[in-house]
Every structure is written in structure tokens, then in C-alpha cells.
Design a protein around this motif. Structure first.
Motif, PDB file in Angstrom:
ATOM      1  N   PHE A 136       0.983  -1.192  -0.205  1.00  0.00           N
ATOM      2  CA  PHE A 136       0.032   0.080   0.098  1.00  0.00           C
ATOM      3  C   PHE A 136       0.856   1.408   0.008  1.00  0.00           C
ATOM      4  O   PHE A 136       1.642   1.281   0.854  1.00  0.00           O
ATOM      5  CB  PHE A 136      -0.951  -0.037   1.222  1.00  0.00           C
ATOM      6  N   ASP A 137       0.633   2.278  -0.815  1.00  0.00           N
ATOM      7  CA  ASP A 137       1.351   3.358  -1.029  1.00  0.00           C
ATOM      8  C   ASP A 137       0.646   4.615  -0.216  1.00  0.00           C
ATOM      9  O   ASP A 137       0.962   5.193   0.686  1.00  0.00           O
ATOM     10  CB  ASP A 137       1.589   3.615  -2.541  1.00  0.00           C
ATOM     11  N   SER A 138      -0.578   4.994  -1.071  1.00  0.00           N
ATOM     12  CA  SER A 138      -1.246   5.990  -0.643  1.00  0.00           C
ATOM     13  C   SER A 138      -2.677   6.029  -0.948  1.00  0.00           C
ATOM     14  O   SER A 138      -3.056   5.392  -2.073  1.00  0.00           O
ATOM     15  CB  SER A 138      -0.476   7.312  -1.021  1.00  0.00           C
ATOM     16  N   LEU A 139      -3.699   6.956  -0.727  1.00  0.00           N
ATOM     17  CA  LEU A 139      -4.750   7.253  -1.427  1.00  0.00           C
ATOM     18  C   LEU A 139      -4.964   8.599  -2.258  1.00  0.00           C
ATOM     19  O   LEU A 139      -4.161   9.614  -1.849  1.00  0.00           O
ATOM     20  CB  LEU A 139      -5.866   7.330  -0.055  1.00  0.00           C
ATOM     21  N   ARG A 140      -5.526   8.537  -3.025  1.00  0.00           N
ATOM     22  CA  ARG A 140      -5.688   9.766  -4.111  1.00  0.00           C
ATOM     23  C   ARG A 140      -7.203   9.682  -4.622  1.00  0.00           C
ATOM     24  O   ARG A 140      -7.838   8.765  -4.735  1.00  0.00           O
ATOM     25  CB  ARG A 140      -4.453   9.712  -4.963  1.00  0.00           C
ATOM     26  N   GLU A 141      -7.384  10.948  -5.219  1.00  0.00           N
ATOM     27  CA  GLU A 141      -8.687  11.219  -5.790  1.00  0.00           C
ATOM     28  C   GLU A 141      -8.659  10.319  -7.045  1.00  0.00           C
ATOM     29  O   GLU A 141      -7.809  10.075  -7.751  1.00  0.00           O
ATOM     30  CB  GLU A 141      -8.808  12.617  -6.079  1.00  0.00           C
ATOM     31  N   VAL A 155      -9.698   9.431 -10.761  1.00  0.00           N
ATOM     32  CA  VAL A 155      -9.597   9.889 -12.140  1.00  0.00           C
ATOM     33  C   VAL A 155     -10.194   8.969 -13.138  1.00  0.00           C
ATOM     34  O   VAL A 155     -10.175   7.944 -12.945  1.00  0.00           O
ATOM     35  CB  VAL A 155      -8.475  10.694 -12.549  1.00  0.00           C
ATOM     36  N   ASP A 156     -10.908   9.390 -14.129  1.00  0.00           N
ATOM     37  CA  ASP A 156     -11.399   8.745 -15.081  1.00  0.00           C
ATOM     38  C   ASP A 156     -10.485   7.583 -15.681  1.00  0.00           C
ATOM     39  O   ASP A 156      -9.377   8.232 -15.958  1.00  0.00           O
ATOM     40  CB  ASP A 156     -11.874   9.642 -16.223  1.00  0.00           C
ATOM     41  N   GLY A 157     -10.800   6.363 -15.740  1.00  0.00           N
ATOM     42  CA  GLY A 157      -9.839   5.368 -16.175  1.00  0.00           C
ATOM     43  C   GLY A 157      -9.387   4.557 -15.045  1.00  0.00           C
ATOM     44  O   GLY A 157      -8.765   3.423 -15.505  1.00  0.00           O
ATOM     45  N   ASP A 158      -9.441   5.036 -13.910  1.00  0.00           N
ATOM     46  CA  ASP A 158      -9.073   4.215 -12.742  1.00  0.00           C
ATOM     47  C   ASP A 158      -9.787   2.953 -12.655  1.00  0.00           C
ATOM     48  O   ASP A 158     -10.954   2.677 -13.030  1.00  0.00           O
ATOM     49  CB  ASP A 158      -9.042   5.020 -11.491  1.00  0.00           C
ATOM     50  N   ASP A 159      -9.226   1.891 -12.361  1.00  0.00           N
ATOM     51  CA  ASP A 159      -9.798   0.508 -11.994  1.00  0.00           C
ATOM     52  C   ASP A 159     -10.759   0.737 -10.906  1.00  0.00           C
ATOM     53  O   ASP A 159     -10.286   1.312  -9.597  1.00  0.00           O
ATOM     54  CB  ASP A 159      -8.718  -0.299 -11.557  1.00  0.00           C
ATOM     55  N   VAL A 160     -12.092   0.606 -11.294  1.00  0.00           N
ATOM     56  CA  VAL A 160     -13.020   0.782 -10.003  1.00  0.00           C
ATOM     57  C   VAL A 160     -12.752  -0.120  -8.511  1.00  0.00           C
ATOM     58  O   VAL A 160     -13.231   0.050  -7.697  1.00  0.00           O
ATOM     59  CB  VAL A 160     -14.602   0.384 -10.388  1.00  0.00           C
ATOM     60  N   ARG A 161     -12.047  -1.405  -9.098  1.00  0.00           N
ATOM     61  CA  ARG A 161     -11.788  -2.105  -7.902  1.00  0.00           C
ATOM     62  C   ARG A 161     -10.636  -1.720  -7.137  1.00  0.00           C
ATOM     63  O   ARG A 161     -10.681  -2.138  -5.844  1.00  0.00           O
ATOM     64  CB  ARG A 161     -11.045  -3.405  -8.398  1.00  0.00           C
ATOM     65  N   SER A 162     -10.166  -0.682  -7.506  1.00  0.00           N
ATOM     66  CA  SER A 162      -9.205  -0.124  -6.329  1.00  0.00           C
ATOM     67  C   SER A 162      -9.763   1.108  -5.481  1.00  0.00           C
ATOM     68  O   SER A 162      -8.884   1.796  -4.678  1.00  0.00           O
ATOM     69  CB  SER A 162      -7.914   0.546  -7.035  1.00  0.00           C
ATOM     70  N   ILE A 163     -11.157   1.238  -5.763  1.00  0.00           N
ATOM     71  CA  ILE A 163     -11.558   2.447  -4.946  1.00  0.00           C
ATOM     72  C   ILE A 163     -11.878   1.928  -3.575  1.00  0.00           C
ATOM     73  O   ILE A 163     -12.095   0.966  -3.123  1.00  0.00           O
ATOM     74  CB  ILE A 163     -13.374   2.568  -5.420  1.00  0.00           C
ATOM     75  N   ASP A 164     -11.171   2.897  -2.507  1.00  0.00           N
ATOM     76  CA  ASP A 164     -11.244   2.572  -1.312  1.00  0.00           C
ATOM     77  C   ASP A 164     -12.649   3.276  -0.423  1.00  0.00           C
ATOM     78  O   ASP A 164     -12.706   4.434  -0.483  1.00  0.00           O
ATOM     79  CB  ASP A 164     -10.061   3.369  -0.660  1.00  0.00           C
ATOM     80  N   TRP A 165     -13.546   2.391  -0.315  1.00  0.00           N
ATOM     81  CA  TRP A 165     -14.701   2.703  -0.089  1.00  0.00           C
ATOM     82  C   TRP A 165     -14.839   3.181   1.139  1.00  0.00           C
ATOM     83  O   TRP A 165     -15.529   4.403   1.668  1.00  0.00           O
ATOM     84  CB  TRP A 165     -15.904   1.539   0.029  1.00  0.00           C
ATOM     85  N   ARG A 166     -14.114   2.834   2.252  1.00  0.00           N
ATOM     86  CA  ARG A 166     -14.136   3.359   3.673  1.00  0.00           C
ATOM     87  C   ARG A 166     -13.627   4.959   3.603  1.00  0.00           C
ATOM     88  O   ARG A 166     -14.278   5.933   4.117  1.00  0.00           O
ATOM     89  CB  ARG A 166     -13.076   2.683   4.426  1.00  0.00           C
ATOM     90  N   ALA A 167     -12.364   5.194   2.759  1.00  0.00           N
ATOM     91  CA  ALA A 167     -12.037   6.402   2.626  1.00  0.00           C
ATOM     92  C   ALA A 167     -12.922   7.610   1.925  1.00  0.00           C
ATOM     93  O   ALA A 167     -13.060   8.686   2.431  1.00  0.00           O
ATOM     94  CB  ALA A 167     -10.779   6.492   1.971  1.00  0.00           C
ATOM     95  N   THR A 168     -13.579   7.001   1.088  1.00  0.00           N
ATOM     96  CA  THR A 168     -14.641   7.464   0.150  1.00  0.00           C
ATOM     97  C   THR A 168     -15.737   8.096   0.862  1.00  0.00           C
ATOM     98  O   THR A 168     -16.307   9.132   0.904  1.00  0.00           O
ATOM     99  CB  THR A 168     -15.231   6.541  -0.994  1.00  0.00           C
ATOM    100  N   ALA A 169     -16.087   7.166   1.948  1.00  0.00           N
ATOM    101  CA  ALA A 169     -17.224   7.626   2.759  1.00  0.00           C
ATOM    102  C   ALA A 169     -16.910   8.708   3.591  1.00  0.00           C
ATOM    103  O   ALA A 169     -17.843   9.542   4.085  1.00  0.00           O
ATOM    104  CB  ALA A 169     -17.474   6.399   3.295  1.00  0.00           C
ATOM    105  N   ARG A 170     -15.366   8.747   4.111  1.00  0.00           N
ATOM    106  CA  ARG A 170     -15.030   9.775   5.116  1.00  0.00           C
ATOM    107  C   ARG A 170     -14.976  11.224   4.307  1.00  0.00           C
ATOM    108  O   ARG A 170     -15.356  12.373   5.022  1.00  0.00           O
ATOM    109  CB  ARG A 170     -13.480   9.414   5.791  1.00  0.00           C
ATOM    110  N   ARG A 171     -14.864  11.115   3.060  1.00  0.00           N
ATOM    111  CA  ARG A 171     -14.704  12.439   2.202  1.00  0.00           C
ATOM    112  C   ARG A 171     -15.790  12.486   1.234  1.00  0.00           C
ATOM    113  O   ARG A 171     -16.513  11.642   0.959  1.00  0.00           O
ATOM    114  CB  ARG A 171     -13.183  12.339   1.546  1.00  0.00           C
ATOM    115  N   ALA A 172     -15.636  13.724   0.443  1.00  0.00           N
ATOM    116  CA  ALA A 172     -17.031  13.914  -0.447  1.00  0.00           C
ATOM    117  C   ALA A 172     -16.507  13.544  -1.697  1.00  0.00           C
ATOM    118  O   ALA A 172     -17.379  13.126  -2.616  1.00  0.00           O
ATOM    119  CB  ALA A 172     -16.733  15.506  -0.660  1.00  0.00           C
ATOM    120  N   ASP A 173     -15.047  13.031  -1.869  1.00  0.00           N
ATOM    121  CA  ASP A 173     -14.731  12.523  -3.351  1.00  0.00           C
ATOM    122  C   ASP A 173     -14.387  10.910  -3.291  1.00  0.00           C
ATOM    123  O   ASP A 173     -14.555  10.595  -2.271  1.00  0.00           O
ATOM    124  CB  ASP A 173     -13.413  13.167  -3.505  1.00  0.00           C
TER     125      ASP A 173
END
Lengths: 395, 430
Positions: free
Chosen positions: B189-194, B196-214
Motif C-alpha cells: 500500500f502506498d497512498s490514497l488519491r482522488e 480520475v477517469d480510467g482508474d480501476d473501480v476495484r481499487s476504490i477505497d470505499w471506507r475512505a470515500t465515505a469519509r470524504r466527499a470525493d
């Protein structure tokens, strides 16, 4: 333009090599050349002695006929003797005569004894060292005259004659009672006259001034006449060559002149000096521990030699088969353990036979058959195994 | 003191004088004059003892390359120095020129350069500087050795560095200079970032997404900061020559390539050289300096003709290493040494660490195995097959313990080991 620079210490061109060699060896070359020139000069300056030198009957350049003839005309009878005993006999018959001894190197010990017993005066012309010690004891050769010296003495014969041809003459050291003339500047004299008993012995260091060629020059003739005239007669001894073996035995070292012995000693010193020069190292011998050189394949090569010396065809065949099996099973896609598993033998043989088109019996004999009994069998087995491997690889 | 050839020549010329004037006095005079000249020459020769010597030049040189060491000779004395000078080095330092002629006027200094082309690794120390100071006549000389200490360390040649760019390219390919989005083997694991189009949806971190607006994705990067322990066996098996160089030198070359590669890949590299005691150790060197440190530590290593102590080596290793690491053991697949020494101890090592055994095989054995023709060649081939079978057996046994084995001829061992490292890294097994 950039010239290719040779690393220091290594010459680049043949010209540089030649120059370096010349620089290294020129000292020695110059020395050798100097020695050579010196030797030639010395040889040229030496009075030559030929067969007719101071022969009273010879009219040649080196002969002494002129002197003898003049003496005879002046009324002094000259008799020529060819052996020492003959000369001694003649002297005994006319005791007032003077004995002129030339070419004394031909006289042997017995001749010298005979002459010593004879009466009368003697004139020894460039005597050999034996003659000198026998007939003029106390007089010794000392060196050579390098110039034409003036008489410089009171001896009437010399004083009247004046300058004489003493260039290159042998000079002598004489005892105190002797009269010496024609000094060479180093204490030696070219003419020595010493009283012995009732007679006088004259030693003349130059034979040149008596020869026909030079008699007329300087005061040569005068000196020669003064030395031998005024006597009842002259006995001119020109010894014949002694019979072989009559000279008595002399060791090599006795025959060598004293100067040569000293020179040999000096050369020994020179050799020691050169040895000292060469034996000194420039700095210490540097030692360092060296790594051991062991070839990694040595054990394998040793095993091969052991096989060969014991003619171990069975073991060699086993190893070759194991290697071939390993590669064959890998090529056939069988598990790695199959090669060493006897239970798989039939399966491997069948697979190899199928791939190569050979009969199973042949393949089986090659891979699992009895070991070969001799070297020829081993060679053919290896050939068969190689063929199988190639066929499987290409199939 | 020492004499020269001129003295002997003059003495020989004296013999001519003796032939012309033969007397004992002449002998005495000739040799007396010679002796007087020699003594005068010795007295007038330049003083060596008072010379001041300085050194400068290279202290390190790679094996096969050329170093230059300068000697500066200063003549403070009142007389000029005309001397033959030898700067003595051990034979394997390959020094040239052997001797130099120097002429130093009073109060001046001259620089004498010595080129060194060493033939072996290790430290080469200058032995002594010898001066032979000639007198004005050149008949005699004063000779003296002076110390002018200087040491040149001859470093391993590292010929496999030519493989480094290719291996680094593979490393870059493998890891990417940029962070990867896909979680996979060999990544962490390296880091979290916003998003962008084209990113693999499987790499979305739902927990972090829930904490933030993005929408936030996780990024991954290749494993880093692994520890690699290179172990050089300097025992008897390392002394055998493969081709013309000792096996140890081939192992060093492979170790250096691996060290260079791993330090660029962000791993920590340590080195241990061991036979029956620790011969060299490099630990905790900074990433940029690890190669230099390794090269310097390896330079003086020589194989010892003793059986390596595997138990001692394992304990020396385990006592220093806490975290899991990749142990690369550079040795030979010698049947007795491995079976009796290393195999019983392997479980201790493999329990916590990943072990790679790298061994240099001998091309001569391969050549012998291919020999055909007469019976002698076949016996050679049989012995070689036997040796290869032994090697294979040891390899199989090592693999049973999960040990990676790299067995390659000397010119391929370094890239082969680097490839093994890269594939382990790609597989995330570090």
C-alpha cells in the motif's frame, strides 16, 4: 598531430632501440678500441726479428754485414761462431777478443755455462733475461725508451758517438759499480757497462743501431765501432737454433714475462671489482604471498584418469547413461525423478522408441543393457546414446 | 656503497700499464689511484639520507586498470644528486618502469611517476625506494633504501557492471517509476488519491470515500526496504579456479551486480564474508554508498584453504538479522560441503528467511562432458557426467528446502543471479 607516446622505459622505434644500445655499449667499445690501437702500436714499435737479423753475412736491411765489413777493413779480424762452445774455444785461443752475442734467446743453459767460463770482454745485444742473469748478473730489464736520448755519461765510446738510435730500445737497471748511458728518464739506461773480474760486460738495449739499414744514422755507426773495435779480434756469436728438447724443461710460468704475471693479477682484481658491481642489487628482493592455483575441474579430471587407468567401462557407461536419461526424460516431458527410477524404465524405453522409430530392444539395450566390457564397447555405446538424444531432440 | 662498471674497466686498463712498466710499484700505484678515485667519488656523491620524499597519486584502482603513483624527491643538500632510483613494489602490483635515473640539483625537487597495473586484488604497499647516488666520476655510488609508504587498494574488476543498465531497465519495467493502481504480488500500500477517469473501480477505497466527499482510490507501489544479505563463502571451494580466475572472484562479481541492482531498487544490502570466521562485513551502509563499501570490503579478501564452517556462518548471520530477509549464499555446489555442512542447518535459515544459493559452474566440466572420440575422451565425459549428476542431486535436495538455486558458468552467473532476484521481487517473495 598527436604522436603515439610510448610508455617510459619502452622504446618505440628501432632507431631508439639502436640508440639506446649504442649509449649502453659505447664505453666498452671505446675501451676495446683503445686496447686494440695500443696493441697494434706496441707491436709496430717492437723491433722485428727475422731469420737474418744481425746476421754478419746478411746484406739485408736487418743484417749486420756492414758493421762486420767495416770492422774488418779497420783491421780487426771478425770471426763468426754459430755455437756457444765454438765461440768459447775461439775466445780461449785469443783472450783479448770481444765476444758479441746477438739473438741470445737461442742460447740454452749449457751454452750460457760455456760462455761464462770463457775469458774476454762481452757485448750483449738485447740479451734475453737468462743471458742477462748468467753473463751480466745484477743488470735487469726495466722498461723501454720512448725517445732518442743523449748519452749523458762519461763512457768514452758513448760520449764520442753522441746521439744514437735508442727509440724503442730496452732499458736496464744496473748495480752501482756499472757505467750507464742513454737514460730513458725513468731510471733505466739503454747502455750498461759493468766490470766483471778483469773484463767488462757491455749490455746494449737496441739491436736497431747495428743493422745495415740504420747503421748510417745518427751516431749509430760510431757507437757500434767504439764498442767492438780496438780489440785483438771480434768473435760474433750468432747461435743456431737449439736442437729440440735441448733447452731443458721450463714451466709455463717461468716462460711468462713478469709484466704479464702482474697484468693477470690486475685483471683478477678487475674481475673482482666487476663481480662486486654486478652482485649489488638495486634494492631489496620483494616477496609476496601468492595465491594457490587450484583448477576447479581438477577433481573431475582426476576421476576421469582413475576410470581410464582401471578401464572402468561399467562405471563410465553408468555415468553416461545417467546423463543421457536425465536429458531424454527432460526432452520427453517426464518428471524429474523418472531418470533415476528403475520402475519407469519400461515407460522411458517405450517413449524413446516411439520418438526415434527404433526398436524397443535396441533402445532398452542402450539405456539399460549390460555394461560394455571394453573400450570399443564404450565408444559404440556413447555413439548410440548420442544418436538417441539427437533423434528425440529433432522429433 | 657500490661500484660501477667503469671501476672494473679502469682496473682492466691498468693491466696494460703493468705490461708496459712491469713492477710491483706500478701495481700499487695503479690500484692506489683507483682506490683514491673511488673514495673521492663516494665522498662527493649526493647525500641520500637527507633527501625528503613525498608521495601522491591514486589510492584505489580497479583490477585491470592502471594507477599512477608519484614520488617527489627533494634534495636539500649542497651537492647535486645523480642517482639511479628504484621504487620497489610487490610483483603483482605490476609496476613500471623498474628503475629511473634522476638528476636533482641542490635545493630542487623532481617527480618520478610509477605506473601500476596490478594483476591481483588486494592491498599493494610500496616496499622501499632505493637510491644509488653516483659520484661525479661515476666510479662508485652510495646506495640506500628509504621508506616512502603508500598503499594502493586494488578493487574487484566488476566486469558484470555492463549488465547493470539492462537489469535496471527490467527493474523499472517491473516496478514502474510511478505508482501502480492494481494491487498485486510484490506490491504494498502506498497512498490514497482522488479518482480520475480510467482508474480501476476495484481499487476504490470505499471506507475512505465515505469519509470524504470525493471518490478515493488506493495506490500501490512495489515492495521496498527489503533486506538482502549477501554471504560470500571464502573457504576452500572458493579457491578453485574457473577458467583463469578463482571462483571467489566470480562470486564477488555476481554479488556486486546484485548489490548495485538491489540498492537501486530500494532494498538494503548487507555483506558477510565467512569461512571459519568473519572475513568482512558491510552492514547498514547508506544506499548510495553500499557499492563502494562492498567493493572496499571485498578488495583484500583471499580464499582460505580450509573447509568453511557452515554452522558458524549461519549463527553469525542469524545473530545479526532480526527481520525477514533474502539470504544470498555465494558458494559452490560441492557435494560434501553442502550435504555435511549446509543441509542440516537449512531449516534454521529457511524458517524465517528466503535463501538463494548461487554457484559458479565450471565450463571445463561442460566441455569434458561433450568430449567424444576415443575412449580417453569418453572416460572424461563419464567423469564429467558423474560430477554434473552430483551437482543436480545437491540442487534437488536444496530445492526440497525451498531454496532457490542459481547454477551458471562464470560469465553468466552475475546476470543469472540478478534475474533470479528480479523474478523473486516480481513474485513478491521478498
Amino acid at each position: 598531430m598527436t604522436a603515439v607516446q610510448a610508455p617510459p622505459g619502452e622504446p618505440a622505434t628501432a632507431g631508439q632501440v639502436a640508440r639506446r644500445r649504442w649509449r649502453r655499449s659505447r664505453g666498452i667499445l671505446v675501451a676495446v678500441l683503445a686496447l686494440l690501437v695500443l696493441g697494434v702500436l706496441l707491436a709496430l714499435m717492437r723491433p722485428r726479428t727475422g731469420s737474418e737479423t744481425l746476421d754478419p753475412d746478411s746484406p739485408g736491411q736487418d743484417g749486420a754485414r756492414a758493421l762486420v765489413e767495416i770492422t774488418r777493413r779497420h783491421g780487426t779480424p771478425v770471426t763468426v761462431a754459430h755455437t756457444a762452445s765454438d765461440a768459447a774455444e775461439r775466445l780461449r785461443s785469443q783472450p783479448d777478443a770481444v765476444l758479441v752475442v746477438v739473438r741470445s734467446e737461442r742460447l740454452v743453459a749449457a751454452d750460457l755455462t760455456a760462455l761464462r767460463g770463457a775469458p774476454g770482454d762481452r757485448l750483449l745485444v738485447t740479451p734475453s733475461s737468462e743471458t742477462l742473469s748468467a753473463l751480466a748478473p745484477g743488470v735487469e730489464a726495466s722498461g723501454s725508451a720512448w725517445s732518442t736520448p743523449a748519452p749523458g755519461c762519461t763512457l768514452p765510446a758513448a760520449a764520442y758517438a753522441g746521439d744514437a738510435d735508442f727509440l724503442g730500445a730496452t732499458t736496464y737497471k744496473a748495480p752501482g759499480e756499472a757505467t750507464t748511458c742513454y737514460f730513458d728518464g725513468l731510471g733505466g739506461a739503454g747502455l750498461v757497462q759493468l766490470p766483471m773480474g778483469g773484463a767488462t760486460v757491455t749490455v746494449l738495449g737496441s739491436s736497431r743501431l747495428l743493422t745495415n739499414q740504420h747503421l748510417a744514422e745518427n751516431g749509430n755507426a760510431a757507437l757500434a765501432m767504439n764498442l767492438i773495435e780496438g780489440r785483438a779480434g771480434v768473435v760474433w756469436l750468432l747461435p743456431d737454433l737449439p736442437a729440440p728438447g735441448s733447452g731443458g724443461h721450463k714451466s709455463f710460468s717461468e716462460l711468462l714475462p713478469f709484466g704479464v704475471k702482474l697484468a693477470v693479477l690486475q685483471i683478477v682484481i678487475a674481475v673482482v671489482l666487476v663481480a662486486l658491481w654486478r652482485s649489488r642489487r638495486l634494492g631489496p628482493v620483494v616477496v609476496e604471498p601468492l595465491p594457490v592455483v587450484v583448477r576447479s575441474a581438477e577433481a573431475v579430471e582426476g576421476r576421469a584418469r582413475l576410470y581410464r587407468s582401471r578401464r572402468a567401462t561399467d562405471r563410465a557407461a553408468e555415468a553416461l547413461r545417467a546423463g543421457a536419461l536425465e536429458r531424454l526424460t527432460a526432452l520427453l516431458g517426464m518428471p524429474r525423478s523418472a531418470a533415476s527410477d528403475p520402475a519407469m524404465a519400461a515407460e522411458i524405453v517405450a517413449a524413446v522408441a516411439a520418438h526415434t522409430g527404433q526398436e524397443q530392444a535396441v533402445v532398452g539395450a542402450a539405456l539399460y543393457g549390460p555394461p560394455p566390457v571394453d573400450d570399443a564397447g564404450l565408444v559404440s555405446l556413447a555413439g548410440v546414446l548420442d544418436d538417441l538424444e539427437r533423434l528425440v531432440r529433432n522429433s | 656503497m657500490t661500484l660501477t662498471g667503469r671501476t672494473g674497466l679502469l682496473a682492466a686498463l691498468g693491466a696494460v700499464v703493468l705490461v708496459i712498466v712491469p713492477s710491483w710499484w706500478t701495481l700499487l700505484a695503479v690500484d692506489g689511484v683507483l682506490a683514491a678515485l673511488v673514495v673521492a667519488d663516494l665522498v662527493l656523491a649526493g647525500n641520500v639520507r637527507r633527501l625528503r620524499l613525498h608521495r601522491s597519486g591514486d589510492t584505489n584502482v580497479r583490477l585491470g586498470e592502471e594507477a599512477t603513483v608519484a614520488l617527489i624527491v627533494e634534495n636539500p643538500g649542497p651537492r647535486p644528486l645523480r642517482a639511479r632510483l628504484r621504487d620497489a613494489w610487490p610483483p603483482s602490483a605490476g609496476s613500471s618502469p623498474r628503475t629511473v635515473t634522476v638528476t636533482i640539483p641542490p635545493g630542487e625537487r623532481r617527480r618520478v611517476e610509477t605506473r601500476l597495473v596490478p594483476t591481483r586484488r588486494g592491498d599493494r604497499a610500496a616496499v622501499a625506494v632505493t637510491f644509488r647516488s653516483y659520484g661525479p666520476l661515476g666510479l662508485a655510488a652510495r646506495q640506500l633504501n628509504r621508506a616512502a609508504p603508500w598503499t594502493v587498494r586494488v578493487l574487484p574488476a566488476f566486469p558484470s557492471r555492463r549488465h547493470l543498465p539492462a537489469k535496471l531497465a527490467r527493474l523499472r519495467e517491473l516496478t514502474g517509476q510511478h505508482v501502480a493502481l492494481i494491487r498485486g504480488q510484490g506490491t504494498e500500500f502506498d497512498s490514497l488519491r482522488e479518482y480520475v477517469d480510467g482508474d480501476d473501480v476495484r481499487s476504490i477505497d470505499w471506507r475512505a470515500t465515505a469519509r470524504r466527499a470525493d471518490v478515493v482510490v488506493r495506490t500501490w507501489r512495489p515492495e521496498r526496504d527489503r533486506r538482502i544479505y549477501l554471504v560470500l563463502d571464502t573457504g576452500r571451494t572458493a579457491a578453485g579456479r574457473v577458467g583463469d580466475i578463482p571462483r571467489l572472484d566470480c562470486s564477488m562479481d555476481a554479488a556486486l551486480l546484485l548489490g548495485a541492482l538491489a540498492s537501486r531498487a530500494g532494498d538494503r544490502v548487507d555483506l558477510l564474508a565467512y569461512d571459519r570466521r568473519v572475513r568482512a562485513r558491510v552492514e547498514g551502509a547508506a544506499r548510495t554508498e553500499v557499492l563502494t563499501a562492498m567493493v572496499r570490503a571485498m578488495a583484500p579478501l583471499e580464499p582460505e584453504l580450509i573447509e568453511a564452517d557452515a554452522a558458524g556462518m549461519v549463527s553469525a548471520l542469524l545473530s545479526r538479522v532480526r527481520q525477514r530477509c533474502l539470504v544470498v549464499l555465494l558458494t559452490d555446489l560441492n557435494t560434501t560441503a553442502i550435504e555435511e555442512g549446509l543441509l542440516p542447518l537449512l531449516p534454521q535459515l529457511t524458517a524465517k528467511h528466503l535463501v538463494v544459493v548461487a554457484a559458479v559452474s565450471d565450463p571445463r566440466v561442460t566441455e569434458m562432458a561433450a568430449a567424444r572420440g576415443d575412449s580417453a575422451a569418453l572416460y572424461d565425459a563419464a567423469a564429467a557426467e558423474r560430477a554434473r549428476a552430483d551437482r543436480r542431486r545437491v540442487t534437488v535436495e536444496l530445492r526440497k528446502y525451498g531454496v532457490e538455486v542459481v547454477d551458471a558458468p562464470p560469465d553468466e552467473i552475475a546476470p543469472a543471479l540478478a534475474d533470479a532476484y528480479l523474478s523473486l521481487k516480481a513474485a513478491g517473495r521478498l
